[in-house]
Design an enzyme around this catalytic site. Structure first.
Site, PDB file in Angstrom:
ATOM      1  N   HIS A   6      -2.814 -10.249  10.861  1.00 51.85           N
ATOM      2  CA  HIS A   6      -3.208  -9.597  12.151  1.00 51.85           C
ATOM      3  C   HIS A   6      -4.707  -9.868  12.908  1.00 51.85           C
ATOM      4  O   HIS A   6      -5.747  -9.108  12.923  1.00 51.85           O
ATOM      5  CB  HIS A   6      -3.295  -8.124  12.027  1.00 51.85           C
ATOM      6  CG  HIS A   6      -3.699  -7.326  10.733  1.00 51.85           C
ATOM      7  ND1 HIS A   6      -5.139  -7.689  10.286  1.00 51.85           N
ATOM      8  CD2 HIS A   6      -3.047  -6.471  10.099  1.00 51.85           C
ATOM      9  CE1 HIS A   6      -5.159  -6.817   9.361  1.00 51.85           C
ATOM     10  NE2 HIS A   6      -4.191  -6.215   9.201  1.00 51.85           N
TER      11      HIS A   6
ATOM     12  N   ASN B 168       0.872  -1.266   0.151  1.00 45.70           N
ATOM     13  CA  ASN B 168      -0.143  -0.016  -0.106  1.00 45.70           C
ATOM     14  C   ASN B 168       0.989   1.219   0.063  1.00 45.70           C
ATOM     15  O   ASN B 168       0.686   2.209   0.821  1.00 45.70           O
ATOM     16  CB  ASN B 168      -0.961   0.071   1.137  1.00 45.70           C
ATOM     17  CG  ASN B 168      -0.301   0.118   2.541  1.00 45.70           C
ATOM     18  OD1 ASN B 168       0.763  -0.421   2.775  1.00 45.70           O
ATOM     19  ND2 ASN B 168      -0.805   0.770   3.467  1.00 45.70           N
TER      20      ASN B 168
ATOM     21  N   ASP C  51       3.014  -5.740  11.749  1.00 50.46           N
ATOM     22  CA  ASP C  51       2.229  -4.719  11.015  1.00 50.46           C
ATOM     23  C   ASP C  51       3.053  -3.222  11.368  1.00 50.46           C
ATOM     24  O   ASP C  51       2.178  -2.225  11.655  1.00 50.46           O
ATOM     25  CB  ASP C  51       0.892  -4.974  11.673  1.00 50.46           C
ATOM     26  CG  ASP C  51      -0.090  -3.932  10.599  1.00 50.46           C
ATOM     27  OD1 ASP C  51       0.447  -3.577   9.664  1.00 50.46           O
ATOM     28  OD2 ASP C  51      -1.128  -4.000  10.999  1.00 50.46           O
TER      29      ASP C  51
ATOM     30  N   HIS D  66       3.950   6.376  11.011  1.00 50.33           N
ATOM     31  CA  HIS D  66       3.016   7.399  10.497  1.00 50.33           C
ATOM     32  C   HIS D  66       3.773   8.897  11.199  1.00 50.33           C
ATOM     33  O   HIS D  66       4.298   8.671  12.186  1.00 50.33           O
ATOM     34  CB  HIS D  66       1.628   7.522  11.245  1.00 50.33           C
ATOM     35  CG  HIS D  66       0.686   6.363  10.545  1.00 50.33           C
ATOM     36  ND1 HIS D  66       0.483   6.576   9.284  1.00 50.33           N
ATOM     37  CD2 HIS D  66       0.142   5.329  10.955  1.00 50.33           C
ATOM     38  CE1 HIS D  66      -0.482   5.514   8.752  1.00 50.33           C
ATOM     39  NE2 HIS D  66      -0.525   4.827   9.688  1.00 50.33           N
TER      40      HIS D  66
ATOM     41  N   ASP E 193      -3.827  -5.403   1.963  1.00 45.85           N
ATOM     42  CA  ASP E 193      -3.574  -5.004   3.374  1.00 45.85           C
ATOM     43  C   ASP E 193      -3.924  -3.534   3.608  1.00 45.85           C
ATOM     44  O   ASP E 193      -3.238  -2.663   2.971  1.00 45.85           O
ATOM     45  CB  ASP E 193      -2.322  -5.538   3.920  1.00 45.85           C
ATOM     46  CG  ASP E 193      -2.368  -4.907   5.364  1.00 45.85           C
ATOM     47  OD1 ASP E 193      -3.479  -5.392   6.144  1.00 45.85           O
ATOM     48  OD2 ASP E 193      -1.500  -4.398   5.810  1.00 45.85           O
TER      49      ASP E 193
HETATM   50 ZN    ZN Z   1      -3.987  -4.742   7.762  1.00 41.07          ZN
END
Ligand code: ZN
Lengths: 308, 437
Positions: B240, B100, B313, B317, B160
């Protein structure tokens, strides 16, 4: 007193009672034609409104001005806020301006909590998302006490869109603190799952308004947005009104002394019928009046009126 | 495979003295030409760099099947290089980078770009994951075979961040990747049940007035996908897993012989939804932090093997995306530098060192098809390993992490176990607890 008013749960029974008593004293002074008190002269109160809510903003503005505070209205529309300035940057600006108190209305739950971390001044939550609206609960409690003489032991039915209501959350919390017994009434889709467990042991819920009304001293109607039917919370406005709206016939099920409250703005014909809203049982106008007194009391106490 | 296309100086020899492989008796390890050349006590080698590993536990290099390295597109939050450094410091020698990015890694060109950035950084093997659908839009299959045949040799595909929601598309994706032994890694979220959701739907959300992300939104997709994978006989990996109900569905599917594997994150193994009290978005993550009961179920499932692996994961940010209102904040947490410590904290008693090697190295390497990784320390095995001080305790300081971002939910926590050294293909990427570059 407490540092900020972010949630009704910030107030224990003594502090909540102090706010109500102080509001009563201030209301008394106002009725003696003392329209303006010098208490907060030289202090700056900022109304930081990220949502249009003219009635709440005007109420806070009137409260601050009657205490002689300088009021700055900082609304999201037409300011740097609408140009994408972050809440944190706005907080730093208010800090630099020396705001003594910031009254914040915001569509995001918890925004006042974030603001309180970033500024030294006092923060008053004037409604955050679907979380809380503590001064509304205070003015509602004030109105109940004024009309019914007490709060402890009162049976209060709160009816409507509990799921999305900050008014309901603050009222449940404050009324529990003050000893009232609350029943939440709504279609099951508009009651959060497990709300009794989440919000307190004394809380009850019901899907049957007609059954609850005869056992209620207070019925408080929450605003229900018609658009909720687009998210399948209920099939139509008509069906909602038929099952959960308070009309004249239903109002007759209430005990003689019971009062009808609404935080406004009302959807007449949806949650409340027009003749109910305008009836002698309705406290809607009192609630507006009392809102100013209660907000004066909050600002007075937070900004060091009497207590430390 | 030595870093294709990127010249490296010849491997130096290293003699690791007195390490305890998987916590067993201490021994020496001689590393030469990227492989473990000798194992035994009292080894010596002229000219070899000596690493004093007295008291340290040697593990196969850790493998993380789920990281977000943000490059290309959000280099202000993380780059392949900074994320690789964080990974090496966390004891990892391989990470799988989620697609992503911007542009989305949905073509051979983008996955090869990410692969190349990983090789340039040279701190960890960066294995790109390819998007299942074009632009992760959930509408058309991306060119999965082209990514599989590319230099990146993609075997894991995932949208994801988003769920492959359309059941027919999911079925086709599961079937299609059979041709190259691929696996679909699903972010299990029925989005129609989570519109506007901000945290776990439960008591805390009711109190905080935040719209809830119900557990069933995860469970309903895991159940559907398990049935689809069973029907077409394909491999499914569940990203997850966060709910006790999800664990139960996976347990039942495994018992029926469905080819399903699952991961749990360190944060879902340690933290619960009460952390949202106070509205600090550093605790906002998708799927959200759940309850004590979910946490207990995940820990038990990890011990049992119903949950096959731990994956971080890791989701960096920027400050602007986290220092804001809860609802405005982006979901995600840092994880690479703290993962092993958290697993030691929550699962060491149940797993021991061998179990930790299984959940954090062997099994993820197997699932992701990383044949070069996840091998026990044996003569002839690739020299991917990490040395851990099991007695050390350290306090997480968000400002001293190698990641470009600061959004760790563990700031101020004191955790057990510290990575002292990491070797990738025989070269140290971390020595004395510091990245070598
Ligand atoms: Zn995810």
């Amino acid at each position: 007193m407490i540092r900020h008013l972010l949630s009704a749960a910030d107030l224990d029974v003594d502090r909540a009672t102090l706010v109500l008593d102080t509001a009563a004293e201030l209301a008394n002074l106002a009725s003696q034609e003392v329209k303006k008190l010098p208490t907060l002269r030289g202090r700056t109160v900022v109304n930081l409104f990220y949502e249009d809510s003219t009635r709440t903003r005007i109420s806070f503005e009137a409260a601050a001005k009657r205490l002689s505070a300088d009021v700055i209205n900082f609304s999201a529309r037409g300011s740097s806020v609408s140009k994408g300035e972050s809440l944190k940057d706005t907080a730093l600006t208010l800090q630099a301006m020396g705001a003594d108190a910031v009254v914040i209305r915001h569509p995001a739950s918890g925004a006042p909590h974030r603001l309180a971390e970033w500024i030294d001044g006092r923060v008053v939550n004037a409604g955050d998302g679907t979380h809380e609206h503590p001064t509304q609960a205070l003015l509602d409690a004030y109105t109940m006490r004024e009309r019914l003489g007490r709060i402890a032991g009162l049976r209060v039915a709160i009816v409507g869109d509990v799921l999305h209501s900050r008014v309901a959350r603050s009222n449940v919390s404050l009324l529990a603190t003050l000893g009232a017994r609350v029943t939440l009434v709504a279609p099951p889709t508009l009651l959060p799952l497990g709300i009794e467990r989440a919000l307190g042991a004394r809380l009850r819920t019901s899907f049957d308004l007609d059954a609850v009304l005869p056992e209620s001293d207070v019925v408080m109607l929450l605003r229900v947005q018609r658009e909720r039917m687009n998210e399948a919370f209920f099939p139509s406005a008509r069906e909602y009104a038929r099952c959960y709206g308070l009309d004249t016939a239903r109002m007759r099920r209430l005990p003689q002394h019971a009062i009808v409250m609404h935080p406004g703005p009302m959807n007449r014909g949806m949650e409340i019928a027009p003749d109910v809203a305008d009836s002698a049982r309705s406290t809607v106008v009192d609630q507006v009046t009392n809102g100013v007194s209660v907000r004066m009391a909050v600002l007075y106490l937070l900004l060091g009126g009497s207590a430390k | 495979m030595s870093a294709a296309g990127v010249p490296r100086k010849r491997n130096h020899d290293f003699l690791i003295k007195g390490a305890r492989p998987l916590g067993r008796e201490s021994t020496d390890l001689l590393i030469r030409d990227g492989v473990i050349a000798e194992i035994g006590s009292g080894l010596s080698s002229a000219g070899a760099g000596i690493v004093d590993a007295d008291g340290l536990v040697a593990l196969p290099g850790l493998v993380d099947m789920h990281v977000h390295l943000r490059e290309p597109g959000r280099e202000d939050a993380e780059t392949v290089e900074t994320g690789s450094r964080a990974a090496a410091l966390g004891g990892f020698t391989a990470v799988c980078a989620m697609p992503n990015t911007s542009p989305v890694a949905d073509s051979a060109g983008v996955v090869e770009q990410v692969l190349h950035l990983g090789l340039q950084a040279g701190l960890v093997d960066v294995q790109p994951i390819g998007a299942v659908t074009v632009g992760q839009a959930g509408e058309r299959l991306a060119e999965l075979a082209a990514m599989a045949d590319s230099a990146a040799r993609v075997r894991v595909f995932s949208d994801d961040g988003y769920c492959v929601a359309d059941p027919r598309l999911m079925r086709r994706a599961l079937e299609y990747v059979k041709a190259f032994d691929g696996v679909i890694a699903q972010h299990a979220e029925e989005a129609r049940l989570t519109a506007g959701a901000q945290m776990h739907e439960g008591d805390v959300a009711v109190r905080l007035g935040l719209p809830g992300w119900p557990s069933v939104a995860e469970e309903t997709i895991i159940a559907r996908d398990a049935l689809l994978a069973e029907h077409v006989g394909s491999r499914l990996h569940v990203c997850h897993v966060s709910t006790a109900g999800g664990v139960e569905i996976i347990r039942q599917a495994k018992a029926r012989g469905v080819r399903i594997t699952a991961e749990a994150t360190p944060h879902h193994l340690l933290l619960t939804d009460v952390r949202a009290t106070g509205y600090d978005p550093v605790f906002k993550v998708s799927p959200p932090l759940r309850t004590d009961a979910d946490l207990a179920a995940l820990r038990a499932a990890l011990a049992e093997g119903v949950i096959d692996i731990v994956a971080t994961d890791h989701a960096p940010h920027t400050v602007e995306d986290k220092e804001c209102e809860w609802a405005q904040a982006r979901p995600g947490m840092l994880g690479l530098e703290t993962a092993l410590s958290i697993v030691l904290e929550v699962a060491f008693d149940a797993l021991g060192w061998d179990g930790i090697a299984e959940r954090m190295s062997r099994a993820p390497a197997r699932i992701a098809g990383l044949s070069d990784h996840g091998h026990d320390l044996a003569v002839g095995a690739p020299a991917h390993l990490t040395l851990v001080d099991p007695t050390a305790r350290w306090t997480v300081d968000s400002t001293s992490l190698a990641s470009k971002s600061r959004n760790t939910p563990y700031a101020g926590m004191t955790l057990p176990g510290r990575v002292v050294a990491t070797f990738l293909r025989g070269e140290p990427t971390v020595l004395d607890g510091k990245a070598t570059r």
